[in-house]
Design a protein around this motif. Structure first.
Motif, PDB file in Angstrom:
ATOM      1  N   UNK A   1      67.887  27.730   2.211  1.00 35.33           N
ATOM      2  CA  UNK A   1      66.421  27.711   2.101  1.00 35.33           C
ATOM      3  C   UNK A   1      65.852  26.834   3.202  1.00 35.33           C
ATOM      4  N   UNK A   2      64.851  27.354   3.879  1.00 37.69           N
ATOM      5  CA  UNK A   2      64.287  26.620   5.003  1.00 37.69           C
ATOM      6  C   UNK A   2      62.873  26.166   4.749  1.00 37.69           C
ATOM      7  N   UNK A   3      62.327  25.545   5.742  1.00 37.13           N
ATOM      8  CA  UNK A   3      60.956  25.060   5.657  1.00 37.13           C
ATOM      9  C   UNK A   3      60.027  26.060   6.334  1.00 37.13           C
ATOM     10  N   UNK A   4      58.769  25.714   6.428  1.00 35.53           N
ATOM     11  CA  UNK A   4      57.797  26.560   7.117  1.00 35.53           C
ATOM     12  C   UNK A   4      58.092  26.661   8.609  1.00 35.53           C
ATOM     13  N   UNK A   5      58.886  25.728   9.136  1.00 32.76           N
ATOM     14  CA  UNK A   5      59.207  25.714  10.564  1.00 32.76           C
ATOM     15  C   UNK A   5      60.404  26.584  10.900  1.00 32.76           C
ATOM     16  N   UNK A   6      61.053  27.177   9.904  1.00 36.34           N
ATOM     17  CA  UNK A   6      62.243  27.982  10.157  1.00 36.34           C
ATOM     18  C   UNK A   6      61.915  29.155  11.087  1.00 36.34           C
ATOM     19  N   UNK A   7      62.792  29.375  12.076  1.00 38.65           N
ATOM     20  CA  UNK A   7      62.639  30.432  13.088  1.00 38.65           C
ATOM     21  C   UNK A   7      61.381  30.263  13.927  1.00 38.65           C
ATOM     22  N   UNK A   8      60.999  29.039  14.151  1.00 36.83           N
ATOM     23  CA  UNK A   8      59.845  28.754  15.003  1.00 36.83           C
ATOM     24  C   UNK A   8      60.240  27.722  16.062  1.00 36.83           C
ATOM     25  N   UNK A   9      59.536  27.761  17.178  1.00 40.24           N
ATOM     26  CA  UNK A   9      59.747  26.750  18.208  1.00 40.24           C
ATOM     27  C   UNK A   9      58.412  26.410  18.851  1.00 40.24           C
ATOM     28  N   UNK A  10      58.347  25.200  19.376  1.00 41.09           N
ATOM     29  CA  UNK A  10      57.171  24.720  20.096  1.00 41.09           C
ATOM     30  C   UNK A  10      57.642  24.276  21.472  1.00 41.09           C
ATOM     31  N   UNK A  11      56.979  24.781  22.493  1.00 39.32           N
ATOM     32  CA  UNK A  11      57.340  24.469  23.873  1.00 39.32           C
ATOM     33  C   UNK A  11      56.156  23.799  24.557  1.00 39.32           C
ATOM     34  N   UNK A  12      56.428  22.730  25.271  1.00 36.81           N
ATOM     35  CA  UNK A  12      55.434  22.029  26.068  1.00 36.81           C
ATOM     36  C   UNK A  12      55.915  22.092  27.514  1.00 36.81           C
TER      37      UNK A  12
ATOM     38  N   UNK B   1      53.202  27.817  40.986  1.00 38.03           N
ATOM     39  CA  UNK B   1      52.806  29.077  40.344  1.00 38.03           C
ATOM     40  C   UNK B   1      53.974  29.718  39.601  1.00 38.03           C
ATOM     41  N   UNK B   2      55.199  29.428  40.044  1.00 39.61           N
ATOM     42  CA  UNK B   2      56.369  30.090  39.475  1.00 39.61           C
ATOM     43  C   UNK B   2      57.256  29.204  38.613  1.00 39.61           C
ATOM     44  N   UNK B   3      57.192  27.906  38.765  1.00 38.99           N
ATOM     45  CA  UNK B   3      58.147  27.029  38.091  1.00 38.99           C
ATOM     46  C   UNK B   3      57.464  26.046  37.151  1.00 38.99           C
ATOM     47  N   UNK B   4      58.097  25.866  35.969  1.00 34.90           N
ATOM     48  CA  UNK B   4      57.612  24.907  34.978  1.00 34.90           C
ATOM     49  C   UNK B   4      58.801  24.186  34.370  1.00 34.90           C
ATOM     50  N   UNK B   5      58.579  22.957  33.962  1.00 32.46           N
ATOM     51  CA  UNK B   5      59.588  22.178  33.250  1.00 32.46           C
ATOM     52  C   UNK B   5      58.929  21.592  32.007  1.00 32.46           C
ATOM     53  N   UNK B   6      59.757  21.297  31.019  1.00 34.71           N
ATOM     54  CA  UNK B   6      59.180  20.719  29.816  1.00 34.71           C
ATOM     55  C   UNK B   6      60.203  20.467  28.740  1.00 34.71           C
ATOM     56  N   UNK B   7      59.714  20.406  27.509  1.00 34.61           N
ATOM     57  CA  UNK B   7      60.567  20.181  26.352  1.00 34.61           C
ATOM     58  C   UNK B   7      60.282  21.264  25.314  1.00 34.61           C
ATOM     59  N   UNK B   8      61.287  21.530  24.501  1.00 31.02           N
ATOM     60  CA  UNK B   8      61.147  22.538  23.460  1.00 31.02           C
ATOM     61  C   UNK B   8      61.804  22.033  22.190  1.00 31.02           C
ATOM     62  N   UNK B   9      61.150  22.267  21.062  1.00 31.15           N
ATOM     63  CA  UNK B   9      61.662  21.886  19.752  1.00 31.15           C
ATOM     64  C   UNK B   9      61.677  23.130  18.887  1.00 31.15           C
ATOM     65  N   UNK B  10      62.624  23.217  17.957  1.00 31.87           N
ATOM     66  CA  UNK B  10      62.643  24.363  17.068  1.00 31.87           C
ATOM     67  C   UNK B  10      63.550  24.168  15.882  1.00 31.87           C
ATOM     68  N   UNK B  11      63.576  25.183  15.035  1.00 31.90           N
ATOM     69  CA  UNK B  11      64.440  25.175  13.867  1.00 31.90           C
ATOM     70  C   UNK B  11      64.851  26.617  13.591  1.00 31.90           C
ATOM     71  N   UNK B  12      66.154  26.824  13.375  1.00 31.24           N
ATOM     72  CA  UNK B  12      66.647  28.168  13.084  1.00 31.24           C
ATOM     73  C   UNK B  12      68.024  28.099  12.446  1.00 31.24           C
ATOM     74  N   UNK B  13      68.421  29.182  11.750  1.00 29.47           N
ATOM     75  CA  UNK B  13      69.766  29.205  11.157  1.00 29.47           C
ATOM     76  C   UNK B  13      70.811  29.547  12.217  1.00 29.47           C
ATOM     77  N   UNK B  14      71.991  28.938  12.092  1.00 29.60           N
ATOM     78  CA  UNK B  14      73.116  29.232  12.977  1.00 29.60           C
ATOM     79  C   UNK B  14      74.327  29.561  12.119  1.00 29.60           C
TER      80      UNK B  14
END
Length: 160
Positions: free
Chosen positions: A44-55, A61-74
């Motif tokens: 059983x997961x939370x509301x964040x299951x299978x979601x990610x947030x990327x900053x 124009x072509x390249x970006x860097x950042x951080x990403x957070x998420x939650x998913x089943x493995x």
């Protein structure tokens, strides 16, 4: 005391609200499929299951860097020894993860921009690598719709 011009320029780009913002926030929802096929249902997961947030911060124009957070089943299937006997284990934990992201986008293609993204990070169990390939559709300068494929590889120790 005046700030160096490059520092002032960087700060103003971070806060700009023009057609091409330097800082982008994305929220993604994913549908999970496991290879090999999972024989278990995820816990059983939370509301964040299978979601990610990327900053992401645009370097060009072509390249970006950042951080990403998420939650998913493995889904995990592995063998281990206990008291000289060999056992096969299967489990499907829902893991929170975080990592550093790099994205390369093809620009100047109208409202459709294909992109590739690599994320290297980790979970409480081990190292995680993610590869995302997709298309970003921008009907307006402030609304973007993304579709694509996301693949993950989780490396974790089983026994010492």
């Amino acid at each position: 005391m005046a700030l160096p011009e490059s520092s002032t320029s960087l700060f103003s780009n971070l806060l700009s609200f023009n057609d091409e913002p330097a800082l982008t926030v994305e929220i993604r929802n994913t549908a999970s499929e496991s290879f090999p096929n999972a024989t278990l249902d995820p816990a059983a997961g939370s509301l964040l299951n299978n979601k990610s947030i990327t900053l992401l911060y645009s370097l060009s124009d072509n390249q970006s860097v950042g951080i990403e957070f998420g939650q998913e089943p493995f889904f995990q299937r592995f063998e281990a020894r206990n008291a000289g006997k060999r056992y096969q284990y299967e489990q499907m934990p829902i893991l929170s993860w975080a990592g550093a992201a790099y994205r390369y986008s093809l620009s100047d293609m109208g409202p459709f921009n294909p992109f590739g993204q690599f994320v290297l990070g980790g979970t409480r169990l081990g190292v995680l690598g993610k590869l995302v390939v997709g298309v970003n559709y921008a009907p307006t300068s402030s609304i973007h719709i993304t579709a694509g494929i996301d693949g993950s590889l989780l490396s974790y120790p089983v026994q010492n």
